[in-house]
Design a protein around this motif. Structure first.
Motif, short mmCIF file in Angstrom:
data_model
loop_
_atom_site.label_atom_id
_atom_site.label_comp_id
_atom_site.label_asym_id
_atom_site.label_seq_id
_atom_site.Cartn_x
_atom_site.Cartn_y
_atom_site.Cartn_z
N ASP A 161 0.03 -15.23 -4.25
CA ASP A 161 1.49 -15.34 -4.42
C ASP A 161 2.19 -14.30 -4.07
OD1 ASP A 161 0.25 -13.46 -6.31
OD2 ASP A 161 1.80 -14.08 -7.88
N MET A 162 1.71 -13.33 -3.31
CA MET A 162 2.23 -12.13 -2.61
C MET A 162 2.63 -12.04 -1.28
SD MET A 162 0.37 -8.92 -4.85
CE MET A 162 0.82 -7.83 -3.92
N ALA A 163 3.75 -12.43 -0.98
CA ALA A 163 4.15 -12.58 0.53
C ALA A 163 3.68 -11.27 1.41
CB ALA A 163 5.71 -12.84 0.70
N VAL A 164 3.57 -10.14 1.09
CA VAL A 164 3.28 -9.13 1.83
C VAL A 164 2.02 -8.93 2.19
CG1 VAL A 164 2.46 -7.62 -0.21
CG2 VAL A 164 3.28 -6.59 1.97
N LEU A 165 0.91 -9.77 1.46
CA LEU A 165 -0.53 -9.96 1.76
C LEU A 165 -0.46 -10.89 2.85
CD1 LEU A 165 -2.18 -10.08 -1.76
CD2 LEU A 165 -1.65 -8.12 -0.18
N HIS A 166 0.13 -12.12 3.03
CA HIS A 166 0.34 -12.88 4.01
C HIS A 166 0.73 -12.36 5.10
CE1 HIS A 166 -1.15 -16.63 1.44
NE2 HIS A 166 -0.28 -15.87 0.47
N SER A 167 1.81 -11.60 5.44
CA SER A 167 2.41 -11.04 6.23
C SER A 167 1.40 -10.10 6.88
CB SER A 167 3.78 -10.19 5.88
OG SER A 167 4.20 -9.44 7.03
#
Length: 283
Positions: A161-167
């Motif tokens: 659920d952490m956008a930064v990880l996907h980025s």
């Protein structure tokens, strides 16, 4: 959160530091971007001369961790590292202290030492996504994109659920020239946080984000494509213009790429795709 081909600086680490008041834990609402909070316990210091600007004046009630966090916020990474090292030595099973010590060393470009503490944090707590993400940033900066991808994927398996990880995963895919996977990961980051590119999404001073890329023209084009697929015309335009300014030579692909079908007829898109008029100043 890092060419004649122009390149961004080799290290672009984005770090937001939230310092809890005494007794406050580091838990937060999953996925919510962190906004730096004022440190309630910091004393109002008198006006300082330039020579005294590095001095931190605090009340006695500030914890050792909060003091270390203040050093990080002031970018005094050497003192922060020394403070976190004392905390880690006293609490060798605390993954937060190990991870933050890694970050303080990372910010001093001591990548080998930083990696050691990130790995120790992950070993102490295999469910700690922050340190696993930071392991990925080490490999990304060393251009070991395959290893970075694996580390980011491990972090996502822990905290999807952490956008930064996907980025971060998207940047690693881009560095590895896996462009479709990069688009997919950027799209996932934007699904979790539509305003992702408008702010620094690192949280609690524990997650690093690297936004450094080499082929910026292609990178901007891929971002434009992601925003086109998401139906965000405004953002699509911003990054198409950036791609054009970088001299991206495959901009005409917009006309045949189905991802741009919904925005292709917009006058602003047509204007971006129009060839530059001849320079009237040339003989």
């Amino acid at each position: 959160m890092i060419t004649t081909k122009m390149a961004f600086p080799a290290v672009v680490l984005l770090l937001t530091l939230s310092i809890p008041s005494a007794g406050q834990t580091y838990m937060e609402t999953p996925g919510a971007p962190v906004v730096p909070r004022a440190v309630q316990s910091q004393a109002q210091s008198p006006p300082q001369s330039p020579a005294d600007s590095s001095v931190i004046v605090v009340k006695p009630g500030l914890t050792d961790e909060q003091l270390a966090d203040l050093y990080m916020a002031r970018k005094d990474y050497r003192e922060a590292a020394l403070s976190y090292k004392r905390l880690a030595d006293q609490n060798p099973r605390n993954p937060v202290y190990l991870n933050k010590l890694g970050i303080a060393l990372h910010q001093q470009a001591a990548l080998g030492a930083a990696l050691k503490y990130y790995e120790r944090a992950s070993k102490v707590d295999p469910s700690y996504a922050d340190s696993q993400n930071n392991i990925g940033t080490i490999w990304y900066q060393r251009k070991k994109y395959g290893r970075a991808i694996k580390a980011y994927q491990k972090a996502i398996n822990i905290r999807s659920d952490m956008a930064v990880l996907h980025s971060n995963l998207a940047y690693a895919y881009f560095g590895d020239k896996k462009y479709e996977q990069a688009i997919s990961s950027f799209r996932q980051a934007m699904a979790l946080d539509p305003q992702f590119f408008d702010h620094n999404t690192s949280r609690n001073g524990s997650v690093l984000q690297d936004r450094s890329v080499g082929d910026r023209g292609r990178f901007y084009f891929l971002l434009a494509k992601s925003f086109a697929e998401a139906g965000n015309l405004e953002r699509c335009l911003i990054y198409l213009r950036k791609a054009k300014d970088e001299g991206y030579k495959e901009l005409s692909a917009v006309k045949s790429d189905p991802s741009f079908a919904a925005v292709l007829q917009d006058p602003a898109i047509q204007e971006v795709l129009a060839p530059k008029p001849p320079d009237s100043t040339q003989p």
